[in-house]
Design an enzyme around this catalytic site. Sequence first.
Site, PDB file in Angstrom:
ATOM      1  N   LEU A  22       0.831  -1.208   0.000  1.00 56.26           N
ATOM      2  CA  LEU A  22       0.000   0.000   0.000  1.00 56.26           C
ATOM      3  C   LEU A  22       0.867   1.260   0.000  1.00 56.26           C
ATOM      4  CD1 LEU A  22      -2.640  -1.059   2.701  1.00 56.26           C
ATOM      5  CD2 LEU A  22      -2.965  -0.966   0.228  1.00 56.26           C
ATOM      6  N   LYS A  72      14.984  -5.554   6.036  1.00 58.34           N
ATOM      7  CA  LYS A  72      15.165  -4.483   7.031  1.00 58.34           C
ATOM      8  C   LYS A  72      16.496  -4.571   7.776  1.00 58.34           C
ATOM      9  CE  LYS A  72      10.366  -3.355   8.075  1.00 58.34           C
ATOM     10  NZ  LYS A  72       9.388  -3.185   9.146  1.00 58.34           N
ATOM     11  N   ASN A  93      13.644   0.802   8.353  1.00 51.05           N
ATOM     12  CA  ASN A  93      12.532   0.817   7.392  1.00 51.05           C
ATOM     13  C   ASN A  93      12.532   2.089   6.558  1.00 51.05           C
ATOM     14  OD1 ASN A  93      11.473   2.787   9.101  1.00 51.05           O
ATOM     15  ND2 ASN A  93       9.392   2.001   8.958  1.00 51.05           N
ATOM     16  N   ASP A 108       8.849   2.568  12.533  1.00 52.69           N
ATOM     17  CA  ASP A 108       7.720   1.693  12.885  1.00 52.69           C
ATOM     18  C   ASP A 108       7.216   1.956  14.300  1.00 52.69           C
ATOM     19  OD1 ASP A 108       7.613   0.342  10.478  1.00 52.69           O
ATOM     20  OD2 ASP A 108       9.060  -1.172  11.110  1.00 52.69           O
ATOM     21  N   GLY A 246      -2.912  -3.295  12.455  1.00 58.07           N
ATOM     22  CA  GLY A 246      -1.707  -2.542  12.108  1.00 58.07           C
ATOM     23  C   GLY A 246      -1.875  -1.523  10.993  1.00 58.07           C
TER      24      GLY A 246
END
Length: 286
Positions: A22, A72, A93, A108, A246
Amino acid sequence: MSTSPDAVARYALFGHPVAHTLSPAIHAAFARERGSGMHYEAIDALPEQFPELLARFAEDGGLGANVTLPLKQQAAELCDELGEHARRAGAVNTLVRKGSGWLGLCTDGRGLVRDLTERNGLDLRGRRVLLIGAGGAARGVAPALLEAGIADLFVVNRTPERADALADAMGQPGRVHTRYFDDLGKLGEFTLIVQATSAARGSGLPPLPMGLVGNRCACVDLNYGEAAIPFLAWARASRAQHVVDGLGMLVEQAAESFNHWHGWRPETEPVYAMLRDRQNTLVSAE
Ligand code: ATR
């Protein structure tokens, strides 16, 4: 290798797979809100391709990137400099171009804390927290949870050594404790439970005793969509006061990244509402 003469400012998401991400839609919406153009693309990269693809991206004018699974930790190794959360998490990230190298950040945790405190109106201070999982996702959020003023953090993980490594990396032995899954029944009640495993995408979550959910407990799954369904169903059955997936964290961590790149933090509510609608449509169509 030389920089191409018509290089434009580029942003990207690196990961594998990235087909259903997304992030491009989120950043396009932020850029529209800001009234600026932004070239943001998803680049599918296997770990062995990542260093070369990232170098090429920089040569072509890449100024910033997001990094997702499974890159990551590797991204952290490719950075010249790490922010505090990224250093403690051992994971990055967000990449920001600095001179001829990369600054690596982990947004995050701040994204999660912002979603819980601002969107869901939760006060995290003093909470007794259970963190389920000790992989990249768990490591990414633990530093920010501690910073947000939680009381104690208990970490359980299928592989206990990874829970120990996470606890060691936090450097706060008085506040961060590791426990075995088998001992979950003896841990008492929590006021925040964070589900940070990818178990729902594989063989499924190990059984969780309902007695973990205390009064006014918030249960959060760092996943969204189908991967969040089993834990959120357990949380509702256990009468958790707040049940959160999330999706909000996804939008907030993206806003944090956008801010690092452009020095401007977007208003996240419209993008969140759009994604929530889209997700509800998908679920009701199934
Ligand atoms: P991520 O970046 O999504 O955290 P990861 O680093 O591979 O990905 O970590 C996945 C997490 O989900 C780990 O905590 C993993 O437990 P292990 O460290 O024991 O591998 C957890 N996990 C994955 N599948 C699981 C399962 N079936 N049961 C319990 N935990 C699981």
